[in-house]
Write an enzyme that holds these catalytic residues in place. Structure first.
Site, PDB file in Angstrom:
ATOM      1  N   SER A  31      60.765  -4.678 -29.313  1.00  0.00           N
ATOM      2  CA  SER A  31      60.716  -6.102 -28.651  1.00  0.00           C
ATOM      3  C   SER A  31      61.759  -6.964 -29.576  1.00  0.00           C
ATOM      4  CB  SER A  31      59.405  -6.767 -28.362  1.00  0.00           C
ATOM      5  OG  SER A  31      59.579  -8.240 -27.939  1.00  0.00           O
ATOM      6  N   TYR A  47      50.680  -9.280 -30.540  1.00  0.00           N
ATOM      7  CA  TYR A  47      51.792  -8.370 -29.998  1.00  0.00           C
ATOM      8  C   TYR A  47      52.839  -8.303 -31.119  1.00  0.00           C
ATOM      9  CZ  TYR A  47      55.558  -7.608 -26.703  1.00  0.00           C
ATOM     10  OH  TYR A  47      56.840  -7.133 -26.193  1.00  0.00           O
TER      11      TYR A  47
END
Length: 245
Positions: free
Chosen positions: A137, A150
């Site tokens: 990501s 995350y």
């Protein structure tokens, strides 16, 4: 010979779009996920699709899924290690430890289990080798506000990618990572209505069609094993990434 790939988290979002792209390109595609009905929808009318319902955090289930794929195809050429979850944004002191553990179990341990299993298959098959593509990501580089769990998980994925790349050299196993920013999926709908920014404001963010992610993964997977995309960032051009924070 038809190429083969196993895609985790294949029932929705990036995984679904990527699975559909690979099926359209003629690949044999193993669809891994926890919801069989969603996987069956992706597989519908595709004779090259193989539904492999399992939880990526369960090592025995992952091994059984890969065994089924090898039994059907004879080998596994690639893995797209995509399954993952996120949490609602919150300062670090408001993150529930059990929620942290669940996210790390899926995003990190699940990715490790799938990569470990794929690596073993690719190391032992003849001809030897294959490719592992991890879904990172842009949060593997720059965090969003309130994303400690995350962001930590995606930094861990980068370490996993680098280590597998090194471990794979003697066995013709390539490993790369795709880092995605603001691909429009069901999980990303909130970006079109407003996301918290580092300055405390709420702003609508630009998004891109998820098909561009699927095309990028297909490009990475289609390279010969003597070439590798180590890291690729694919993002909405004007999203607040460069200069985030």
């Amino acid at each position: 010979m038809t190429n083969s790939i196993i895609i985790t988290g294949a029932g929705r979002g990036v995984g679904k779009a990527t699975a559909e792209r690979f099926l359209a390109a003629g690949w044999q595609v193993g669809l891994v996920g926890r919801t069989g009905a969603s996987l069956e929808e992706v597989a519908a009318d595709h004779e090259n699709a193989l539904v492999l319902e399992c939880d990526v955090t369960e090592e025995s289930a992952v091994e059984a899924a890969f065994d089924r794929a090898v039994g059907a195809w004879g080998r596994v050429d690639a893995l797209f290690n995509n399954a993952g979850v996120s949490l609602k944004g919150a300062p670090v002191d408001e993150i529930n430890v059990n929620d942290w553990r669940n996210l790390i179990d899926i995003n990190v341990t699940g990715s490790f289990i799938c990569a470990k299993t794929a690596f073993g298959v690719m190391r032992s098959q003849d001809p030897q080798g294959g490719r592992i593509i991890n879904n990172g990501s842009v949060s593997a580089y720059v965090p969003r506000w309130g994303s400690a769990a995350y962001t930590a998980s995606k930094h861990a994925i980068t370490g996993l990618t680098r280590s597998i790349s090194l471990d794979g050299r003697p066995f013709n196993i390539a490993c790369g990572q795709i880092d995605i920013g603001n691909a429009l999926t069901d999980m990303a709908q909130s970006m079109t209505t407003g996301m918290p920014q580092a300055d405390g404001s709420i702003q609508v963010e630009p998004v891109m069609d998820v098909k561009h992610v699927a095309d990028s993964v297909l490009h990475m997977a289609s390279l010969p094993l003597d070439a590798n995309v180590q890291f690729m960032t694919v993002m909405a051009t004007n999203m607040p990434y460069i200069g985030r924070g």
